[in-house]
Scaffold this motif. Structure first.
Motif, mmCIF file in Angstrom:
data_model
loop_
_atom_site.group_PDB
_atom_site.id
_atom_site.type_symbol
_atom_site.label_atom_id
_atom_site.label_comp_id
_atom_site.label_asym_id
_atom_site.label_seq_id
_atom_site.Cartn_x
_atom_site.Cartn_y
_atom_site.Cartn_z
ATOM 1 N N VAL A 1 0.841 -1.210 0.000
ATOM 2 C CA VAL A 1 0.000 0.000 0.000
ATOM 3 C C VAL A 1 0.866 1.246 0.000
ATOM 4 N N SER A 2 1.921 1.243 0.802
ATOM 5 C CA SER A 2 2.752 2.454 0.844
ATOM 6 C C SER A 2 3.526 2.619 -0.448
ATOM 7 N N ALA A 3 3.884 1.490 -1.094
ATOM 8 C CA ALA A 3 4.560 1.613 -2.389
ATOM 9 C C ALA A 3 3.634 2.261 -3.410
ATOM 10 N N VAL A 4 2.375 1.823 -3.426
ATOM 11 C CA VAL A 4 1.424 2.420 -4.367
ATOM 12 C C VAL A 4 1.214 3.891 -4.045
ATOM 13 N N ALA A 5 1.166 4.209 -2.763
ATOM 14 C CA ALA A 5 0.962 5.610 -2.378
ATOM 15 C C ALA A 5 2.129 6.464 -2.827
ATOM 16 N N ASN A 6 3.348 5.921 -2.727
ATOM 17 C CA ASN A 6 4.511 6.697 -3.157
ATOM 18 C C ASN A 6 4.528 6.875 -4.653
ATOM 19 N N ARG A 7 4.089 5.832 -5.359
ATOM 20 C CA ARG A 7 4.203 5.881 -6.803
ATOM 21 C C ARG A 7 3.063 6.686 -7.417
ATOM 22 N N MET A 8 1.875 6.494 -6.898
ATOM 23 C CA MET A 8 0.734 7.219 -7.451
ATOM 24 C C MET A 8 0.208 8.165 -6.374
ATOM 25 N N ASP A 9 -1.020 8.022 -5.977
ATOM 26 C CA ASP A 9 -1.480 8.964 -4.958
ATOM 27 C C ASP A 9 -2.273 8.263 -3.882
ATOM 28 N N GLN A 10 -2.787 9.048 -2.980
ATOM 29 C CA GLN A 10 -3.436 8.506 -1.798
ATOM 30 C C GLN A 10 -4.648 7.655 -2.163
ATOM 31 N N THR A 11 -5.414 8.130 -3.130
ATOM 32 C CA THR A 11 -6.655 7.414 -3.465
ATOM 33 C C THR A 11 -6.352 6.027 -3.997
ATOM 34 N N LEU B 1 -4.034 1.635 -12.498
ATOM 35 C CA LEU B 1 -3.232 0.701 -11.710
ATOM 36 C C LEU B 1 -2.871 -0.528 -12.527
ATOM 37 N N ALA B 2 -3.838 -1.009 -13.327
ATOM 38 C CA ALA B 2 -3.567 -2.235 -14.077
ATOM 39 C C ALA B 2 -2.559 -1.980 -15.196
ATOM 40 N N ASP B 3 -2.511 -0.748 -15.716
ATOM 41 C CA ASP B 3 -1.600 -0.468 -16.822
ATOM 42 C C ASP B 3 -0.211 -0.093 -16.358
ATOM 43 N N ASP B 4 -0.062 0.140 -15.084
ATOM 44 C CA ASP B 4 1.236 0.550 -14.564
ATOM 45 C C ASP B 4 2.286 -0.517 -14.843
ATOM 46 N N PRO B 5 3.491 -0.120 -15.273
ATOM 47 C CA PRO B 5 4.507 -1.136 -15.595
ATOM 48 C C PRO B 5 4.935 -1.974 -14.409
ATOM 49 N N LEU C 1 6.063 -8.225 -4.507
ATOM 50 C CA LEU C 1 7.229 -8.475 -3.659
ATOM 51 C C LEU C 1 8.514 -8.370 -4.465
ATOM 52 N N ALA C 2 8.472 -8.889 -5.710
ATOM 53 C CA ALA C 2 9.671 -8.806 -6.541
ATOM 54 C C ALA C 2 10.034 -7.353 -6.806
ATOM 55 N N SER C 3 9.020 -6.530 -7.089
ATOM 56 C CA SER C 3 9.315 -5.109 -7.329
ATOM 57 C C SER C 3 9.895 -4.456 -6.096
ATOM 58 N N LEU C 4 9.343 -4.804 -4.937
ATOM 59 C CA LEU C 4 9.857 -4.198 -3.706
ATOM 60 C C LEU C 4 11.297 -4.614 -3.463
ATOM 61 N N ALA C 5 11.590 -5.902 -3.705
ATOM 62 C CA ALA C 5 12.967 -6.355 -3.493
ATOM 63 C C ALA C 5 13.909 -5.663 -4.472
ATOM 64 N N THR C 6 13.461 -5.535 -5.723
ATOM 65 C CA THR C 6 14.303 -4.849 -6.709
ATOM 66 C C THR C 6 14.537 -3.407 -6.315
ATOM 67 N N ALA C 7 13.491 -2.767 -5.827
ATOM 68 C CA ALA C 7 13.653 -1.372 -5.409
ATOM 69 C C ALA C 7 14.643 -1.271 -4.254
ATOM 70 N N THR C 8 14.593 -2.266 -3.349
ATOM 71 C CA THR C 8 15.571 -2.268 -2.255
ATOM 72 C C THR C 8 16.983 -2.363 -2.803
ATOM 73 N N LEU C 9 17.180 -3.278 -3.775
ATOM 74 C CA LEU C 9 18.513 -3.431 -4.352
ATOM 75 C C LEU C 9 18.975 -2.136 -4.990
ATOM 76 N N GLU C 10 18.087 -1.520 -5.761
ATOM 77 C CA GLU C 10 18.468 -0.260 -6.423
ATOM 78 C C GLU C 10 18.857 0.795 -5.398
ATOM 79 N N SER C 11 18.066 0.853 -4.339
ATOM 80 C CA SER C 11 18.339 1.863 -3.322
ATOM 81 C C SER C 11 19.685 1.609 -2.662
ATOM 82 N N VAL C 12 20.003 0.325 -2.424
ATOM 83 C CA VAL C 12 21.288 0.016 -1.796
ATOM 84 C C VAL C 12 22.434 0.423 -2.721
#
Lengths: 195, 534
Positions: free
Chosen positions: B252-262, B315-319, B342-353
């Motif tokens: 949920v927080s990933a979606v909020a960061n990427r798009m918006d609150q709604t 949301l469905a069209d988002d890459p 989960l894969a996207s979150l892990a990848t984002a963690t790697l990128e951030s590191v």
């Protein structure tokens, strides 16, 4: 075999792969040779991102520290036992002979549910504290170098002794002993300092 | 179990349970399942110490036992469960946000004690809450029971496997260890207890406890003389449910960061609806129709149906593919792709590191290689628009740290190096594993450093504690201001400074541990779900 004459043959100085493919062009200076092992703490090029602060972060932090402290006080925290004393030098009355009691208690403990142990221990924690103070006064000259966290095993023996008094049964605890420990635990010789 | 994991387990066990339990626990983790006497012999500790340690470990679900042939009981340690101890504060805080203080204390008691009966939990929590309330007010058992029932209904606490009731009373000897069973349906069934009572303050409960001599009966309840109605029914915290909650929160927080609150609210609604219908290890949730989602949106959100549909399409069209469209019936059927998320979150963690460790240009190269899957040296330089020398340097740095790997593609069957393509690629699973290993090492280092700092200043800490105790006792007996001042001056100004520094450092180290544990959670979830798929 002939071409392997100590590296002096025709193929000397050639690598097995094409250097350009890996990115080192011809005539480029190689990096300086490393003459010492890499430093223990390599220099930090980028400072780390600041830690999350704010209400949630602080609350979780305080919770963590509180939990750590709380777990040390719970009966699940087993303190290492103290080596045996030399009983020839101390008054006889300080030694509690409840060996049978201790063994018998423990063999019952395992198959049953452990909460019983914790309940027993919780009730006698207060008694343990007062006993600890008494013990420390008597044996303080012997224990100058020892650490403060040692809980003496005599106190644990005391604890079981207190159980006997507390139970208010008419029989001592060894009455309930069904004899299966007899002779079986001789590997635990109390007279020698094992720990 | 890697060395780093074993070291971390050893530090955690030592901090929470003492050295004896640590020795036994680490020995079991290293050597697998062993019987009692072998443990005692190998570790060189006395038998009764081993017994005590095993009791504690079994109580806290860190060690399980099994009866093997010839009646030998073997004990096995669960290394991953030991590592969960890092996450206890996070579990407790989550319960606080969901069920307020009562729920928080229930979960805290369950985590600290391993397993407890419901009546024991209710009593302890009521007592604790009463302590913090004002004088004269007490906490009713019923309120605590209600919160407990709610926690059981949402599966945050679950029953432990219990001793099976044998119908035929066979006179044979009882088995050396009970074979505990649990029925799936009963796991969250709360026994019908009528717990009547109020929490007691510490003073009065002491008087009650002292005047209760009991025969050889369990000493759980000292107030009422009846046998406990739920004896034998023990409860534990359900860590998997918490993990599911954390995962949902992360998405949920990933979606909020990427798009918006709604959009994040929409995703949260979808996840909430699928909590019960989807198992925690499913790759995606059950399909939900757009109409259902519209009906289940929280009351405060009045967006129209068309707006909802637009959001869902976006949301469905988002890459990133968090949400996928699985059909058109009911206004559009949508699923949440849990594994992809989960894969996207892990990848984002790697990128951030990579970004924080090597710089943003390295991060650009890393993201490029991730996107294009395989790239040659020359192509990297061209696409990233970074001069050759620097690009080379950065690639090698990342290669040496195993974030990037080389893939060889031979042109000729003899794999001659001059006629082979060398392509840079990112193997996400391997990189995630490597990063996870580093995280374990980091936390072990953080704990060691914290212990070192505390040990260095032990004398000073003890002095300050003594002074505080003296001040507290003097205040209780009503001392004068001047005397208090004098006592306070026993700690000099530089010592105070030192204490401040120590406190700041310890707090920083603790906060870092919590932070690294969040990364560990993401990486472990990703690795677990990928392994299930393979």
């Amino acid at each position: 075999m002939a071409s392997r004459g100590g590296g002096r043959g025709r193929g000397r100085g050639q690598l097995t792969f094409n250097m350009e493919a890996v990115g080192i062009g011809k005539g480029d200076a190689l990096p300086p040779p490393t003459l010492q092992p890499s430093p223990l703490f390599p220099p930090l090029e980028f400072r780390p991102v600041p830690l999350p602060s704010g209400e949630e972060g602080e609350y979780v932090l305080a919770l963590k520290q509180e939990l750590r402290g709380a777990m040390r006080q719970l009966p699940y925290f087993i303190r290492p036992a103290v080596p045996k004393r030399d009983w020839r030098r101390l008054p006889r009355e300080l030694k509690i002979r409840v060996r049978k009691l201790q063994k018998e208690r423990i063999t019952i403990l395992l198959p049953k549910r452990p909460p019983k142990t914790s309940e027993d221990k919780e009730e006698t924690i207060q008694k343990l504290e007062t006993l600890e103070k008494k013990e420390e006064e008597v044996t303080s000259e012997e224990d100058e170098e020892k650490e403060e966290e040692e809980e003496k095993e005599e106190e644990e023996e005391e604890e079981y002794d207190e159980e006997e008094h507390e139970e208010e049964t008419d029989y001592i605890m060894s009455y309930f002993d069904n004899g299966e420990d007899f002779g079986g635990d001789s590997d635990d010789n109390m007279d020698e300092a094992i720990y | 179990m890697t060395q780093a994991e074993i070291k971390l387990c050893s530090l955690l066990l030592q901090e929470h349970f003492g050295e004896i339990v640590e020795k036994i626990g680490v020995h079991l983790i290293r050597t697998g399942s062993q019987p009692l006497r072998v443990i005692a012999h190998d570790t060189g500790t006395s038998l009764d110490q081993v017994k005590k340690a095993l009791c504690v470990l079994v109580q806290h679900n860190l060690v399980s036992y099994q009866v093997h042939k010839r009646g030998v009981v073997e004990y096995e340690a669960q290394c991953s469960r030991v590592l969960r101890m890092l996450r206890y504060p996070r579990y407790i805080y989550t319960t606080k946000t969901l069920y307020s203080d009562t729920g928080e204390l229930i979960v805290e008691e369950l985590l600290l004690n391993g397993k407890l009966t419901m009546s024991a939990v209710v009593k302890k929590v009521a007592d604790r809450l009463t302590e913090t309330m004002e004088d004269g007010k007490t906490m009713d058992y019923a309120e605590v029971s209600n919160t407990f029932v709610r926690l059981a209904d949402t599966h945050f606490v679950q029953r432990c496997p219990s001793v099976p009731t044998t119908e035929n009373s066979d006179p044979g000897p009882p088995p050396p260890a009970p074979a505990l069973v649990i029925n799936e349906k009963d796991m969250y069934l709360v026994p019908k207890l009528s717990l009547i009572g109020k929490g007691k303050r510490r003073r009065s409960s002491d008087e009650d406890a002292a005047g209760e001599p009991k025969a050889k009966r369990p000493k759980h309840t000292t107030d009422n003389k009846e046998p406990i109605p739920d004896d034998g029914i023990y409860w534990q915290a359900n860590l998997d449910r918490f993990h599911q909650h954390f995962r949902d929160q992360a998405i949920v927080s990933a979606v909020a960061n990427r798009m918006d609150q709604t959009s994040s609210e929409i995703v949260r609604t979808m996840l909430r609806m699928s909590e019960i219908t989807t198992s925690s290890s499913a790759p995606f949730t059950q399909p939900l129709s757009s109409n259902e989602i519209f009906r289940s949106l929280p009351v405060g959100y009045n967006i129209s149906k068309q707006v909802l549909d637009q959001y869902l399409t976006l949301l469905a069209d988002d890459p990133l593919e968090f949400v996928g469209k699985s059909g058109d019936s009911g206004g559009g059927m949508y699923v949440i792709n849990l594994h992809k998320a989960l894969a996207s979150l892990a990848t984002a963690t790697l990128e951030s590191v990579v970004q924080e460790r090597f710089g943003s240009r390295c991060a650009r190269i890393f993201r490029l290689v991730l996107q294009k899957k395989h790239l040659e040296q020359k192509q990297v330089e061209d696409f990233a628009m970074i001069p050759a020398k620097e690009a080379k340097d950065m690639l090698y740095k990342m290669l040496s740290e195993n974030f990037i790997s080389l893939q060889e593609i031979p042109k000729t069957p003899d794999h001659a190096p001059s006629r082979t393509f060398y392509l840079y690629t990112v193997n996400i699973l391997a990189a995630a594993r490597m990063l996870l290993h580093r995280c374990y090492k980091s936390i072990a280092n953080l704990i060691e450093r914290r212990q070192f700092e505390t040990k260095e200043n032990k004398r000073l800490l003890e002095k300050s504690q003594r002074v505080e105790a003296i001040i507290a006792s003097m205040q209780a007996t009503g001392a004068e201001e001047a005397q208090l001042q004098e006592i306070e001056e026993m700690i000099t100004a530089p010592e105070r400074q030192q204490l401040e520094t120590l406190k700041r450092n310890v707090n920083k180290l603790d906060a870092s541990e919590i932070q690294v544990d969040e990364t560990i959670f993401l990486l472990e979830s990703y690795i677990e779900c990928t392994m299930k798929r393979l």
